[in-house]
Design an enzyme around this catalytic site. Structure first.
Site, short mmCIF file in Angstrom:
data_model
loop_
_atom_site.label_atom_id
_atom_site.label_comp_id
_atom_site.label_asym_id
_atom_site.label_seq_id
_atom_site.Cartn_x
_atom_site.Cartn_y
_atom_site.Cartn_z
N SER A 215 9.98 3.89 -14.83
CA SER A 215 10.73 2.91 -15.61
C SER A 215 12.20 2.89 -15.15
CB SER A 215 10.59 3.23 -17.10
OG SER A 215 11.12 2.21 -17.89
N ASP A 438 34.16 -5.40 -14.75
CA ASP A 438 34.34 -4.78 -13.43
C ASP A 438 33.38 -3.61 -13.20
OD1 ASP A 438 35.59 -3.28 -15.38
OD2 ASP A 438 37.25 -2.66 -14.08
N HIS A 491 2.85 0.05 -19.26
CA HIS A 491 4.09 0.63 -18.75
C HIS A 491 4.05 2.15 -18.73
CE1 HIS A 491 8.38 0.40 -17.79
NE2 HIS A 491 8.59 1.35 -18.67
#
Length: 516
Positions: A215, A438, A491
């Site tokens: 994951s 940023d 998953h």
């Protein structure tokens, strides 16, 4: 800490012994002499590592510290384990002035293989913000991996034993801007730097190691391929191929994932149609309660939108449907006295909080959207994208209209920092992170286009967390990657499939599986 009991002159001689010469004479030795030489080499490697660990270091305040400490071997059924702790810079771009944090890694081998020379495999846990598993026995993928590897379970910085950032520890930083700045050093780029710091100190001769990323750990693996491929022998990814576009890709992730979330809700209610009415009743009860919800044991509040968050664990992993159903079976207290008011059971409220786990792992919520950011802010992406689907995901409206209430998926919303007590102190700092523009790069597309490291990835077709279409787009940018696309697992396939998922990926890399 381990100590070396040998005269300094002997240690010096052992460390300066020419191994290339020892290799050249191996062919002339008897079997007994060869065995003794092999034990000597292992002893020399251990002594070199211990000498390195014993070198005193100092942090920016001049305080003496040890760069690396290794513990003694200990056991769980079928495995031998050894704990390592490393002192690393908080900020790798400003090492000299940076404060230090501790990174914990657990080395695991099969019983009897403690001194055998074997390649290393680093495991990167999913998350963000979750520590590695704590093995209780030799089982699952760890059992399979230990057949040929030394497995290293590294608690990612801020989790487990790696200077954990807990609701209490983070409150030591009183200023929200300072906390937000501190938290910028806990993303995949720093995690990869930690891994490289450990590799060159733990692996003999600093050789490359293999990496298994589950994951979010797979996201970190792709960052590793981008910026430090020299440290990698091969990479295995399970349910963890990230979008790698410039800016913040969170919007595209959530837009794509909403489709799969709706599909998972439909499948759940088809399996357990009796839960449609139960969930609607709970939503109505919460909406009509004072303050729009009921108090949780921790001091937070459970609201209709908070209830929908159960889809994170309930809709996307193996046995999640069943666990969610059995939880709602006990949503209400029994009426013991005629006329007593209806109320949600303490069992249900406690189970809810155990599922959410922000009390123990708050970083998941605080840093979740930043994992998608490169040079752009997330601006609460999930919250904005959900607004486009509000007609379907408005729980109170669905209950009033007699429609199934839809659960949400892997998404963090700003209102959680009001309703979840453990997250309240970090509301301002998280807002600053959501506005931050940023963010440094997490991926290098040019490097990935020219990748030389063998990569195999398990891609789960109905993955609710990592969208299949976006995975295919990224995979096309990683040279040499091989995909195993399957709907056999969800998953959580690495955890649920025993050693089968790991074995399949290794077979793809070592030629045991078809090339096409």
């Amino acid at each position: 800490m381990l100590k070396i009991h040998a005269p300094p002159i002997l240690i010096k001689a052992l460390l300066s012994f020419d191994l290339s010469f020892s290799s050249s004479i191996s062919a002339t030795l008897s079997p007994l002499q060869s065995a003794r030489l092999h034990r000597f080499r292992l002893r020399r490697t251990s002594i070199r590592a211990l000498v390195t660990m014993s070198v005193p270091k100092s942090d920016s305040t001049g305080q003496s510290m040890t760069e690396q400490v290794a513990g003694n071997w200990y056991s769980v059924p079928g495995l031998r384990l050894r704990d390592h702790r490393f002192m690393v810079p908080l900020d790798y771009k400003n090492r000299e002035a940076s404060s230090k944090i501790s990174i914990f890694a657990r080395e695991i081998v099969a019983v009897g293989k403690e001194e055998q020379p074997m390649p290393y495999l680093l495991y990167l846990q999913g998350g963000p913000g979750f520590e590695c598993p704590r093995p209780t026995e030799a089982s699952g993928w760890i059992l399979k991996a230990c057949e040929e590897f030394r497995v290293v379970l590294m608690d990612q910085r801020g989790t487990g034993f790696s200077t954990p950032l807990t609701p209490s520890s983070m409150q030591q930083i009183k200023s929200a801007p300072k906390l937000a700045d501190y938290l910028t050093h806990f993303r995949a780029d720093s995690i990869v730097n930690d891994a490289e710091f450990i590799r060159v100190r733990l692996v003999p001769e600093a050789r490359p190691w293999s990496v298994l990323g589950q994951s979010y750990g797979g996201f970190c693996g792709v960052t590793y391929l981008s910026f430090a491929p020299q440290g990698l022998k091969q990479v295995l990814l399970t349910g963890g191929i990230p979008p790698i576009g410039d800016g913040c890709t969170a919007d595209s992730v959530y837009r794509a994932c909403f489709e799969q979330i709706i599909h998972q809700n439909e499948k759940y209610y088809k399996r357990f149609p009796q839960d449609i009415e139960i969930v609607r009743d709970v939503v109505t009860f919460l909406a009509e309660s004072e303050a729009g919800g009921v108090p949780l044991p921790s001091g937070g509040i459970l609201t209709p939108r908070g209830l929908q968050f159960l889809g994170l664990s309930g809709l996307g992993s193996s046995a999640g449907f069943e666990r969610l159903h059995y939880m709602f079976e006990r949503a209400w207290d029994p009426i013991l006295v005629p006329g007593a008011p209806k109320q949600i059971s303490s069992y249900f409220l406690n189970t809810y909080e155990n599922w959410v786990s922000f009390d123990t792992n708050p970083l998941y919520a605080i840093l979740h959207e930043s994992i998608y950011c490169q040079g752009a802010s997330s601006r609460w992406s999930a919250h904005r994208v959900r607004a486009d689907h509000e007609s379907k995901f408005n729980a109170i409206k669905a209950a009033k209209e007699g429609r199934p209430v839809l659960f949400t998926g892997e998404m963090i919303f700003p209102w959680m920092f009001d309703e979840v007590k453990a997250l309240r102190p970090f509301k301002e700092a998280t807002q600053l992170l959501a506005e931050k523009e940023d963010w440094p790069p997490l991926y290098d597309v040019t490097a990935l286009n020219n990748n030389k490291v063998p990569v195999a990835a398990a891609v789960y077709y109905e993955d609710m967390y990592v969208n299949f279409k976006l995975v295919k787009e990224t995979a096309s940018q990683i040279a040499g990657i091989r995909l195993w696309i399957t709907n056999e697992y969800m998953h959580s396939g690495l955890r649920d499939g025993g050693g089968q998922v790991f074995d399949h990926l290794m077979g793809m890399l070592n030629g045991k599986k078809p090339l096409f």
